[in-house]
Design an enzyme around this catalytic site. Structure first.
Site, mmCIF file in Angstrom:
data_model
loop_
_atom_site.group_PDB
_atom_site.id
_atom_site.type_symbol
_atom_site.label_atom_id
_atom_site.label_comp_id
_atom_site.label_asym_id
_atom_site.label_seq_id
_atom_site.Cartn_x
_atom_site.Cartn_y
_atom_site.Cartn_z
ATOM 1 C CD GLU A 190 -1.343 1.853 -3.461
ATOM 2 O OE1 GLU A 190 -0.955 0.674 -3.420
ATOM 3 O OE2 GLU A 190 -2.363 2.272 -2.882
ATOM 4 C CG ASP A 212 -5.590 -0.276 -1.685
ATOM 5 O OD1 ASP A 212 -4.660 0.158 -2.400
ATOM 6 O OD2 ASP A 212 -5.753 0.083 -0.500
ATOM 7 C CG ASP A 266 -2.254 0.728 0.909
ATOM 8 O OD1 ASP A 266 -2.329 1.444 -0.110
ATOM 9 O OD2 ASP A 266 -3.222 0.543 1.672
ATOM 10 N N GLY A 267 0.284 2.346 -0.405
ATOM 11 C CA GLY A 267 0.947 3.636 -0.392
ATOM 12 C C GLY A 267 0.022 4.684 0.205
ATOM 13 C CG HIS A 270 -9.696 2.493 3.725
ATOM 14 N ND1 HIS A 270 -8.646 2.616 4.608
ATOM 15 C CD2 HIS A 270 -9.353 3.244 2.640
ATOM 16 C CE1 HIS A 270 -7.723 3.415 4.107
ATOM 17 N NE2 HIS A 270 -8.129 3.799 2.910
ATOM 18 C CG ASP A 280 -4.306 2.369 4.835
ATOM 19 O OD1 ASP A 280 -4.152 3.085 3.830
ATOM 20 O OD2 ASP A 280 -4.877 2.766 5.871
#
Length: 324
Positions: A39, A62, A4-5, A116, A126
């Site tokens: 990301e 995501d 994640d970023g 989320h 995240d």
């Protein structure tokens, strides 16, 4: 595993992270970037960390942008010289070129997950990426994690099993344990780091980076900022980037100091393309970054020495040599 970023402001302080379990994760970031760049670096980092791992990688992500770039668009971009179908330069070209190299020959698959929505791996990645971005925003140390440490009974696809302590938190993500001091874990990255620099042009071979990948990413971004028109026009920011004893050796024998640069009107460079050749640690607080710069139709071989002083990295020496 999950990647994640996070970018606070997009663009703004940026973090990236990959996560397998509480004993196997990494995070980093830089002072200014975008969600997409975070990301992409998260994916580069996990590919780098697992390059000697023979088992297939199942990567939870995501970001449709990252997945589609790697699985749908990259082959066509590469054939067109890293340009889009309407002949425009692609976004994040250095990262895409590095991913093209890192993915070659790897056994991997992506699984898109909606962010989320309670996926435990995605939520923890995240959290770590956002924590790194927040650290850069606040000027505090970044928790970089233990890196990739394979252990028996755990594969790179498995999610960590819920413990009684985890289920007692009503579904909230467990916060990672960050060690500090002499016993703090050290990132285990291989010496030849794809994350540290994109593939150099004209077939020049990669050189081993003696700087950890997270720091190399930071200094690459600072170098891009240093030669950007935005920094050249913002004299306060330019002053922050330059060491008090900064010296630049420029084409035609021109020598500039920090004072002379700040006293002169800004000479804008326009669109500049940068290819990083490598980074070398000269001392604990001094790093040399070598790169090639293309401005309009002219190429330059460049090197910048960054020194860590007063809690930040400042450019101490810069040389720009035209290629004739």
């Amino acid at each position: 595993m999950a990647i994640d970023g996070s970018s606070l402001g997009n663009p703004g302080p940026t973090g990236w992270a990959w996560y397998i379990d509480d004993s196997c994760w990494a995070a980093g970031g830089w002072s200014r970037g975008t969600n997409n760049k975070g990301e992409l670096y998260a994916l580069l980092a996990i590919l780098e960390a697992t390059q000697d791992c023979e088992e297939p990688l199942q990567i939870l992500c995501d970001s449709r942008y990252v997945i589609d770039s790697c699985t749908k668009w990259m082959t066509s971009w590469k054939k067109r010289g890293w340009r889009t179908a309407d002949n425009k330069p692609i976004k994040n070209p250095e990262e895409m070129k590095a991913l093209d190299v890192a993915l070659a020959g790897r056994n991997y698959s992506f699984e898109w997950v909606r962010g989320h929505t309670g996926n435990p791996l995605n939520e923890k990645a995240d959290d770590l990426a956002r924590a790194a971005a927040t650290a850069y925003q606040d000027g505090t140390p970044v928790a970089r994690g233990p890196g990739f440490r394979p252990s028996s009974g755990r594969t790179v696809q498995q999610a960590p099993q819920d413990s009684e302590e985890e289920t007692a938190t009503s579904g909230e993500p467990v916060q990672p344990i960050t060690q500090v001091g002499d016993d703090a874990p050290v990132e285990q990255y291989p010496p030849d780091s794809l994350l540290a620099f994109a593939p150099p042009p004209h077939g020049e071979p990669h050189k081993s980076a003696s700087v950890d990948p997270g720091l190399s990413v930071d200094l690459i971004e600072l170098t891009r900022e240093l030669i950007s028109d935005e920094a050249l026009l913002d004299r306060d920011r330019l002053g922050e980037l330059l060491h008090p004893e900064y010296v630049a050796h420029l084409p035609e024998g021109i020598i500039r100091t920090k004072g002379s640069i700040l006293a002169r009107p800004a000479t804008l460079l326009g669109t500049v393309h940068l290819d990083v050749y490598g980074s070398d640690r000269l001392a604990e607080d001094v790093v040399l970054l070598r790169y090639r710069m293309k401005q309009n139709s002219q190429d330059f071989l460049c090197a910048v020495v960054w020194q860590h002083t007063g809690g930040s990295w400042e450019a101490r020496f810069h040389t720009v040599i035209p290629i004739t």
